[in-house]
Design an enzyme around this catalytic site. Structure first.
Site, mmCIF file in Angstrom:
data_model
loop_
_atom_site.group_PDB
_atom_site.id
_atom_site.type_symbol
_atom_site.label_atom_id
_atom_site.label_comp_id
_atom_site.label_asym_id
_atom_site.label_seq_id
_atom_site.Cartn_x
_atom_site.Cartn_y
_atom_site.Cartn_z
ATOM 1 N N ARG A 1 0.857 -1.187 0.000
ATOM 2 C CA ARG A 1 0.000 0.000 0.000
ATOM 3 C C ARG A 1 0.893 1.237 0.000
ATOM 4 O O ARG A 1 1.464 1.603 1.025
ATOM 5 C CB ARG A 1 -0.907 -0.003 1.237
ATOM 6 N N TYR B 1 3.072 5.676 12.006
ATOM 7 C CA TYR B 1 3.208 4.271 12.420
ATOM 8 C C TYR B 1 4.139 3.421 11.542
ATOM 9 O O TYR B 1 4.439 2.290 11.884
ATOM 10 C CB TYR B 1 1.833 3.586 12.540
ATOM 11 N N HIS C 1 -3.867 4.867 4.416
ATOM 12 C CA HIS C 1 -5.075 4.053 4.253
ATOM 13 C C HIS C 1 -6.150 4.834 3.501
ATOM 14 O O HIS C 1 -6.786 4.330 2.596
ATOM 15 C CB HIS C 1 -5.590 3.634 5.630
HETATM 16 C C1 LIG Z 1 -16.148 -5.529 10.027
HETATM 17 C C2 LIG Z 1 -15.270 -4.298 10.036
HETATM 18 N N1 LIG Z 1 -14.299 -4.185 10.961
HETATM 19 C C3 LIG Z 1 -13.509 -3.086 10.994
HETATM 20 C C4 LIG Z 1 -13.698 -2.078 10.092
HETATM 21 C C5 LIG Z 1 -12.808 -0.833 10.131
HETATM 22 N N2 LIG Z 1 -11.809 -0.869 9.059
HETATM 23 C C6 LIG Z 1 -12.009 -0.203 7.903
HETATM 24 S S1 LIG Z 1 -10.760 -0.424 6.820
HETATM 25 C C7 LIG Z 1 -9.905 -1.416 7.881
HETATM 26 C C8 LIG Z 1 -8.575 -2.022 7.481
HETATM 27 C C9 LIG Z 1 -8.708 -3.132 6.497
HETATM 28 O O1 LIG Z 1 -7.446 -3.520 6.022
HETATM 29 P P1 LIG Z 1 -7.259 -4.567 4.876
HETATM 30 O O2 LIG Z 1 -8.333 -5.580 4.896
HETATM 31 O O3 LIG Z 1 -5.874 -5.077 4.933
HETATM 32 O O4 LIG Z 1 -7.491 -3.731 3.539
HETATM 33 P P2 LIG Z 1 -6.687 -2.467 2.996
HETATM 34 O O5 LIG Z 1 -7.288 -1.256 3.631
HETATM 35 O O6 LIG Z 1 -5.265 -2.638 3.338
HETATM 36 O O7 LIG Z 1 -6.919 -2.443 1.522
HETATM 37 C C10 LIG Z 1 -10.607 -1.554 9.088
HETATM 38 C C11 LIG Z 1 -10.133 -2.331 10.244
HETATM 39 C C12 LIG Z 1 -14.758 -2.218 9.137
HETATM 40 N N3 LIG Z 1 -15.000 -1.293 8.218
HETATM 41 N N4 LIG Z 1 -15.510 -3.339 9.129
#
Ligand SMILES: Cc1ncc(C[n+]2csc(CCOP(=O)(O)OP(=O)(O)O)c2C)c(N)n1
Length: 426
Positions: A316, A329, A320
């Site tokens: 990435r 971080y 985010h």
């Molecule tokens: C069920 C749920 N838990 C937590 C969140 C909060 N949240 C939004 S994005 C994220 C990180 C997800 O990371 P990843 O799956 O690795 O995808 P990336 O953002 O790296 O593409 C989190 C924890 C959410 N939207 N839904």
């Protein structure tokens, strides 16, 4: 009860937990030499009809096609025509141009939220290009490249991001949580990983109907730790559902590194072994490897040889989302040091190396793409931006859900109108 001296287990080691910690924090010197990056072209390519067990070595290896010499190597080379390669390059570059403009639009206050996919463009664009248009895409929020690869109008995407009066979703979804039935792109859910069981369900339904459409889902490696991942894979494995599960391992889940989703133990592709389905681990910044792996899995699913779990190993490149500051971080050096490079740069270099592209053509393309996005943005702004009030009327939020609006919601709708002094439509 507290332990007593002399009890049988008194000499046993104290139990302890391991709490994962990323290797590099802000300011640290980054050294990715601990990562094993296999030689390009060295990975065997079993036939897509092979037993799942034949793919198991590929779950910990890494399928790579584009070498340091910018040429394509090995059995996974999809042997695409120069026109197709240029199309992939253009679409990835369009995604990047779109991301840059929309990010800026958020900083200018034109939308509340945006989220880029910098460095991960191949995992959505090239994977989608390897599918049939009729195949159903079950995306997460970092797959804008799937829409671009299906030629979904950029104007519609901007309207959705602005939640304006032309937004087909009527402002009811967070910006970037698109839904595009016309291009077989399932509604994105903010609740992570829900798209996975939906993909299994779609794939099963497609098979029950005797159809030929398959399902392809994308999920971040962080979200793959959700229970829905297991439900989806066990259903797909048991019923041999025609589905592909793409895990985009971009190393980070907001500020949590991949270790919190299990990356210190094994690869994400290796989970396929537990389900007895095919698994492939792929260099996600290698456009040709991504295309070839997805096509292999699509051919496999379409010919009733079962589901595939693909891990795209990538990085990435930026924060985010617009709400995040990765400098607090992780080390800023990580992106520069990432050993798999950048997907656009690598495909561009390949096209130049085979005499089908030039720096000048690339610059001209980038300028044209930026103009294309700018034009769509200008057009979308006529329909309103955040705070301009040109959104769908508030009371419409109560519509389209129930065949007959329940009395309490109707009352709330009227209340919303009274407070805003707008007319209830007859
Ligand atoms: C069920 C749920 N838990 C937590 C969140 C909060 N949240 C939004 S994005 C994220 C990180 C997800 O990371 P990843 O799956 O690795 O995808 P990336 O953002 O790296 O593409 C989190 C924890 C959410 N939207 N839904």
């Amino acid at each position: 009860m507290p332990k007593q001296e002399g009890q049988a287990d008194a000499n046993r080691p104290r139990l302890s937990l391991h709490v994962p910690e990323p290797r590099f924090r802000p300011g640290d010197t980054v050294d990715f030499s601990y990562l094993t990056i296999p030689e390009t072209g060295a990975q065997p390519r079993p036939d897509y009809t092979s037993a799942a067990s034949e793919t198991w070595p590929l779950c910990t290896d890494m399928i790579r096609v584009l070498g340091d010499d910018d040429l394509a190597h090995g059995p996974w080379d999809p042997r695409l025509s120069p026109d197709k390669l240029r199309e992939l390059l253009r679409q990835m570059a369009l995604v990047r141009a779109f991301d840059a403009r929309m990010y800026r639009a958020q900083r200018q206050g034109k939308t509340s939220f945006y989220l880029k996919c910098t460095g991960e463009e191949a995992t959505s664009v090239c994977a989608t290009q390897a599918l049939d248009f009729e195949d159903m895409i079950f995306p997460s929020y970092r797959q804008q490249g799937c829409l671009i690869a299906r030629d979904y109008p950029v104007l519609e995407m901007v309207n959705q991001i602005y939640s304006n009066r032309a937004d087909k979703l009527k402002g009811r979804q967070l910006p970037i949580l698109y839904s595009a039935k016309s291009v077989n792109f399932f509604t994105i859910s903010g609740n992570l990983a829900t798209q996975l069981p939906q993909a299994s369900g779609f794939a099963m339904a497609s098979a029950i109907r005797g159809d030929s459409k398959i399902a392809a889902a994308w999920v971040g490696e962080g979200s793959s730790a959700e229970g829905d991942f297991h439900s989806a894979l066990i259903f797909a494995a048991v019923y041999n559902a025609p589905a592909i599960f793409n895990v985009v391992n971009n190393q980070w889940a907001i500020s949590s590194f991949s270790g919190f989703a299990g990356a210190e133990r094994t690869s994400f592709a290796a989970r396929a072994i537990g389900y007895g389905i095919a698994g492939l681990r792929v260099d996600g910044n290698d456009a040709l490897a991504v295309y070839a792996a997805e096509r292999w899995a699509a051919d496999r699913a379409r010919s009733n040889h079962g589901p595939t779990l693909i891990e795209f190993f990538t990085y990435r490149g930026e924060g985010h989302s617009t709400s995040d500051d990765p400098a607090v971080y992780r080390s800023a050096q990580e992106r520069e040091e990432w050993p798999l490079g950048d997907p656009i740069t690598r495909l561009k270099a390949h096209l130049i190396a085979i005499g089908e592209w030039s720096e000048e053509q690339h610059e001209a393309m980038d300028r044209a793409l930026d103009e294309e996005v700018k034009e769509a943005q200008r057009e979308a702004e006529k329909n309103g931006i955040l705070g301009h009030g040109l959104h769908h009327p508030f009371h419409t939020m109560f519509e389209d859900v129930f065949e007959e609006l329940p009395w309490n919601l109707e009352e709330q709708g009227r209340q919303a109108i009274r407070e805003r002094q707008i007319k209830w439509p007859e």
